[in-house]
Write an enzyme that holds these catalytic residues in place. Structure first.
Site, PDB file in Angstrom:
ATOM      1  CB  SER A  76      47.720 -15.968  -1.692  1.00  0.00           C
ATOM      2  OG  SER A  76      48.159 -15.959  -0.347  1.00  0.00           O
ATOM      3  CB  SER A  77      47.467 -11.187   1.213  1.00  0.00           C
ATOM      4  OG  SER A  77      47.099 -12.068   2.277  1.00  0.00           O
ATOM      5  CB  THR A 102      -0.946   0.004   1.210  1.00  0.00           C
ATOM      6  OG1 THR A 102      -1.818  -1.115   1.119  1.00  0.00           O
ATOM      7  CG2 THR A 102      -1.760   1.290   1.263  1.00  0.00           C
ATOM      8  CB  THR A 155      -2.375  -1.811  -2.846  1.00  0.00           C
ATOM      9  OG1 THR A 155      -2.288  -0.408  -2.550  1.00  0.00           O
ATOM     10  CG2 THR A 155      -1.032  -2.465  -2.560  1.00  0.00           C
ATOM     11  CB  THR A 178      31.052 -41.778 -12.174  1.00  0.00           C
ATOM     12  OG1 THR A 178      31.804 -42.987 -12.073  1.00  0.00           O
ATOM     13  CG2 THR A 178      30.644 -41.546 -13.623  1.00  0.00           C
TER      14      THR A 178
END
Length: 458
Positions: free
Chosen positions: A316-317, A99, A139, A185
């Site tokens: 990576s750091s 609404t 609405t 599989t």
């Protein structure tokens, strides 16, 4: 500031605000519940399109003057083109069943229509939010119609990204059509196949998922407009119900129809649930492909090492030189988020009560988020991952030739028991089964490759 009033009292709004008391209350009541309406461009256009269509339908049955309808339509045209979006301050996931959302549009469109007509405050043709912009609507039919049509408007860009992914997968299949690999599989070697078959299967998977999502999207072109509050059409001008579907089709530029049974159209949210589920399936299909690529690209020193993904950023750091499969992992995360939003839609869809579903705002936010994630993610996955990946042909064949997958090529000639004995010997001696086969004179390296290629059926 200026004062605006409703049945509950008086509120202050900015002097230049086009919205009124209903919008102001909705924005205050639901503050913090997420992005405001203006954050969702397709919904903004869809609501403008719905209101424009309603104005034209009301004009055709004589319920609005031509001047009023033209002004409302002009205001809606401006909204469609992106004007005045700063006036839409109600959160989409508001708790009034839509609404506050509906009234935000009604109030802004009415104010702008009056500006366009340049009418005095007491002019008899002055447009009001409830009596004119909302005429023939509730609405309960306007908002779900706009949510559906927003998804339809958003669909072409999402589908374009999905087709891009399908095309890139098909191209990668052609590029790798002769490259042998180990079909696996249960994460164990199974039978020989080609990378062309792998990527062709992926393309088919995404294509099927896209087709089903498109079918669900097409179902959203059936809307509950004309039902007003519960499906009876009570409150709509005579003849409006017969005009609204044509007016909607004209407003949006594609065919829109109203629900055959208005009561079903008002209360049911299965269309939203179906669309969300198919978006979930599309995301899950792409996530499955992404997960496979993460495994197949695991580094050659400690993993499978058959696929080389484009290095889009350092991984990576702390571990120098490490490159991670960030685009496949991003696709997997997109799928996780899409599936989470699907749960929201599913819960909201089943929670409707009696003649309407009050939780369409939550479904709308979830659906729009799903579509935004896939619209952004699918072309990124295609362009930054699939298009540039390479297959290490030598490594892939080495893995195949050393695996027990080659045992399947001997089954027809030697029988299961003999082949099982060869496999056991290979395992005991820690040697490739292909090497044992050559030693026993079954076939040499060149013959093995030819037999494996033939076994793929490619």
């Amino acid at each position: 500031m200026r004062q605006v009033s409703d049945s509950l009292g008086t509120l202050d709004v900015p002097e230049t605000a086009l919205y009124g008391a209903n919008t102001a209350r909705g924005a205050e009541n639901f503050r913090g519940l997420g992005p405001a309406l203006a954050a969702y461009p397709y919904f903004m256009r869809a609501m403008a399109g719905v209101k424009r269509a309603a104005a034209r339908a009301n004009q055709r049955v004589g319920a609005l003057s031509e001047r009023q309808a033209d002004a409302i339509a002009a205001a809606c045209d401006e909204l469609w083109d992106g004007a005045h979006w700063d006036q839409f301050i109600v959160p989409l996931a508001e708790g009034s069943g839509g609404t506050s959302t509906n009234m935000n549009f009604n109030e802004v469109i009415a104010a702008r229509a009056n500006q366009i007509m340049a009418l005095a405050p007491d002019a008899p043709e002055r447009v009001t939010a409830n009596d004119h912009v909302n005429l023939g609507q509730s609405t309960n039919d306007a908002v779900p119609s706009a949510i559906k049509l927003a998804c339809v408007l958003a669909w072409p860009v999402l589908a374009e990204g999905a087709h891009r992914l399908i095309n890139v997968l098909e191209a990668k299949g052609r590029e790798t059509s002769d490259i042998l690999r180990t079909g696996r599989t249960c994460m164990q070697a199974a039978q020989p196949m080609t990378y062309g078959q792998l990527f062709g299967g992926y393309a088919s998977l995404v294509s099927r998922a896209l087709h089903e999502a498109e079918r669900a999207m097409q179902g959203l072109c059936v809307v509950p407009m004309g039902g007003t509050a519960i499906g009876t059409g009570l409150g709509a001008p005579e003849g409006y119900g017969a005009e609204i579907s044509g007016a909607l089709s004209e407003s949006f530029g594609f065919t829109i129809s109203c629900a055959g049974n208005a009561f079903d159209g008002m209360q049911a949210a299965d269309g939203f649930a179906r669309m969300s589920a198919e978006l979930r399936n599309l995301a899950a299909a792409c996530a499955k492909i992404a997960a496979d690529l993460v495994i197949l690209s695991s580094d050659g020193a400690s993993g499978i090492g058959e696929i080389l993904l484009p290095a889009v950023q350092p991984g990576s750091s702390i571990m120098a030189g490490k490159v991670n499969p960030v685009m496949p992992m991003a696709m997997q995360q997109i799928s996780m988020m899409v599936q989470g939003q699907d749960l929201t839609v599913s819960l909201a869809a089943q929670a409707g009560q009696m003649e309407i579903n009050h939780f369409e705002p939550a479904m709308a936010q979830a659906l729009f988020t799903q579509m935004e994630l896939l619209t952004a993610g699918l072309p990124l996955f295609a362009g930054k991952c699939i298009a540039g990946l390479k297959v290490d042909e030598d490594r892939s064949y080495e893995n195949l030739a050393k695996s027990f997958a080659v045992s399947t090529v001997f089954l027809r000639e030697l029988g299961y028991g003999k082949v099982a004995g060869l496999a056991k010997r290979a395992q005991t001696e820690a040697r490739p089964l292909s090497e044992i086969a050559a030693e026993e004179g079954l076939l040499d390296a060149a013959q093995l490759r030819a037999v494996l290629q033939d076994a793929t059926g490619a």
